[in-house]
Each structure stands twice: as C-alpha cells, then as structure tokens.
Design a protein around this motif. Structure first.
Motif, short mmCIF file in Angstrom:
data_model
loop_
_atom_site.label_atom_id
_atom_site.label_comp_id
_atom_site.label_asym_id
_atom_site.label_seq_id
_atom_site.Cartn_x
_atom_site.Cartn_y
_atom_site.Cartn_z
N PHE A 27 3.31 -4.16 -2.88
CA PHE A 27 4.04 -3.67 -2.01
C PHE A 27 4.20 -2.26 -1.25
N TYR A 28 3.83 -1.37 -2.49
CA TYR A 28 4.00 0.02 -2.04
C TYR A 28 2.77 0.66 -1.33
N THR A 29 1.73 -0.01 -1.75
CA THR A 29 0.52 0.43 -1.14
C THR A 29 0.21 -0.25 0.48
N GLU A 30 0.23 -1.64 0.43
CA GLU A 30 0.08 -2.38 1.35
C GLU A 30 1.03 -2.33 2.57
N LYS A 31 2.40 -2.46 2.07
CA LYS A 31 3.70 -2.21 3.14
C LYS A 31 4.00 -0.88 3.48
N LEU A 32 4.29 0.10 2.31
CA LEU A 32 4.98 0.94 2.57
C LEU A 32 3.76 2.38 2.73
N GLY A 33 2.78 2.07 2.52
CA GLY A 33 1.62 3.23 2.67
C GLY A 33 1.54 4.08 1.77
N PHE A 34 1.87 4.04 0.64
CA PHE A 34 1.71 4.94 -0.95
C PHE A 34 0.46 4.68 -1.15
N GLU A 35 -0.04 5.89 -2.07
CA GLU A 35 -1.17 5.85 -2.55
C GLU A 35 -0.99 5.53 -4.05
N ALA A 37 -1.92 6.10 -7.84
CA ALA A 37 -2.53 7.27 -8.70
C ALA A 37 -3.24 6.62 -10.00
N SER A 38 -2.35 5.49 -10.60
CA SER A 38 -2.90 5.08 -11.81
C SER A 38 -2.18 3.72 -12.24
N VAL A 39 -2.81 2.88 -12.90
CA VAL A 39 -2.20 1.56 -13.50
C VAL A 39 -2.67 1.79 -14.82
N LYS A 40 -1.59 1.23 -15.76
CA LYS A 40 -1.98 1.24 -17.23
C LYS A 40 -1.40 -0.03 -17.82
N THR A 49 1.42 -2.44 -17.49
CA THR A 49 2.94 -2.25 -17.87
C THR A 49 3.39 -0.90 -17.18
N PHE A 50 2.43 -0.05 -16.65
CA PHE A 50 2.94 1.05 -15.90
C PHE A 50 2.06 1.25 -14.61
N CYS A 51 2.76 1.86 -13.56
CA CYS A 51 1.82 2.68 -12.59
C CYS A 51 2.43 3.72 -11.88
N SER A 52 1.80 4.44 -11.37
CA SER A 52 2.08 5.84 -10.58
C SER A 52 1.76 5.59 -9.20
N LEU A 53 2.58 5.88 -8.22
CA LEU A 53 2.33 5.75 -6.81
C LEU A 53 3.01 7.00 -6.06
N PHE A 54 2.24 7.36 -4.83
CA PHE A 54 2.78 8.37 -4.24
C PHE A 54 2.44 8.73 -2.82
N GLY A 56 2.61 12.19 0.55
CA GLY A 56 2.94 13.55 0.50
C GLY A 56 1.77 14.31 0.18
N LYS A 57 1.82 15.61 0.70
CA LYS A 57 0.84 16.52 0.13
C LYS A 57 1.18 16.67 -1.50
N LYS A 58 -0.03 16.96 -2.18
CA LYS A 58 -0.03 17.20 -3.56
C LYS A 58 0.76 15.95 -4.18
N ALA A 59 0.97 14.96 -3.81
CA ALA A 59 1.77 13.80 -4.30
C ALA A 59 3.31 14.39 -4.43
N ASP A 60 3.86 14.85 -3.59
CA ASP A 60 5.10 15.58 -3.32
C ASP A 60 6.08 14.38 -3.90
N ALA A 61 5.89 13.19 -3.24
CA ALA A 61 6.74 12.31 -3.55
C ALA A 61 6.18 11.07 -4.48
N ASN A 62 6.38 11.22 -5.66
CA ASN A 62 5.71 10.42 -6.70
C ASN A 62 6.81 9.78 -7.63
N PHE A 63 6.26 8.45 -7.90
CA PHE A 63 7.06 7.71 -8.50
C PHE A 63 6.26 6.65 -9.72
N TYR A 64 7.13 6.63 -10.72
CA TYR A 64 6.35 6.01 -11.87
C TYR A 64 7.27 4.75 -12.01
#
Length: 140
Positions: A27-35, A37-40, A49-54, A56-64
């Motif tokens: 959803f976040y990568t294909e719909k919203l255009g987030f990148e 960062a990682s999946v664990k 069980t975990f992912c990091s999406l971001f 902005g420049k330097k992952a300014d808006a980063n979500f776990y």
C-alpha cells in the motif's frame, strides 16, 4: 527548568501497527509512493514482523510498522508536512487512485494549516499538511 540536551533532537519516527506487513509495504510503496527502507526478518520464507518506510530528503518522514494481531491492533495517526505546491498536487494525485480512502477532504483550517487526511489499509490515519503562513519548503 530548561534542558539543553533536548535541543539536540533532530527526528521523530512514529511507530504504527499493521495486521500484515506485506500488505502495508504494498500500500505505502505502490499507492502512496513511499520508499521501503527495510523489512524484518529479511528471509522471505518467514512472515514479516517489521518494516520501515519513508519519504522526503534523508527519509525526513520515516515510519516504522510492527505486526499486531487483530485483537491487539490499535490504529495510529500522524501528520506529514509537504511543500507549498506539493500538498495540493499530492491530494489531486491520491484522489485519482483506486483504493485510497480520503477521510477528510483538503481544506484550510482555523489553526493555520491546509490539510487532508487519508486512511491506510489498516485504518491508520495520515494527515498531510502545509502551513498557510510562515513559509513551507518548496515555496516559490
């Protein structure tokens, strides 16, 4: 009392819950255009069980996101500032996509923001905004 050490803060990373990390990533990568960062765990044979999406420049808006069972799931809400032109452009872009639920249409608020809110595939809310006064990145 002023704690000078707190002036060193430079980033906030909100922690959301997800019922399915793979669906959240999609959803976040294909719909919203987030990148992504990682999946664990990284092993694709295991359920993530975990992912990091971001964004902005330097992952300014980063979500776990951490996986939660249906019984333990609690939706969250975060606000993301966008540039002056980019807010309306992103709203128009999302409005044309299937599968995006806009829960609050774009509007100018009494507290000085222009904003809109969407709901992700798990019910988490994202409010995208810009300041009406005082300048925003991307302002011309």
């Amino acid at each position: 009392m002023s704690l000078e050490i707190l002036k060193s803060a430079w980033k906030v990373i909100p922690m959301f819950q997800s019922r399915s990390i793979s669906l959240t990533v999609k959803f976040y990568t294909e719909k919203l255009g987030f990148e992504l960062a990682s999946v664990k765990p990284e092993d694709e044979s295991s359920q993530a069980t975990f992912c990091s999406l971001f964004i902005g420049k330097k992952a300014d808006a980063n979500f776990y996101f951490s996986r939660a069972s249906n019984e333990d799931f609690n939706p969250s809400h975060a606000m993301i500032a966008l540039g002056t032109r980019q807010l309306d452009e992103y709203y128009d872009y999302l409005g044309r996509l299937a599968g995006i639920e806009i829960t609050e249409e774009i509007e100018d608020t009494p507290w000085g923001f222009r904003q809109f809110t969407i709901k992700d595939n798990d019910g988490n809310l994202l409010t995208f905004f810009k300041f009406l006064e005082g300048g925003n990145p991307g302002q011309e």
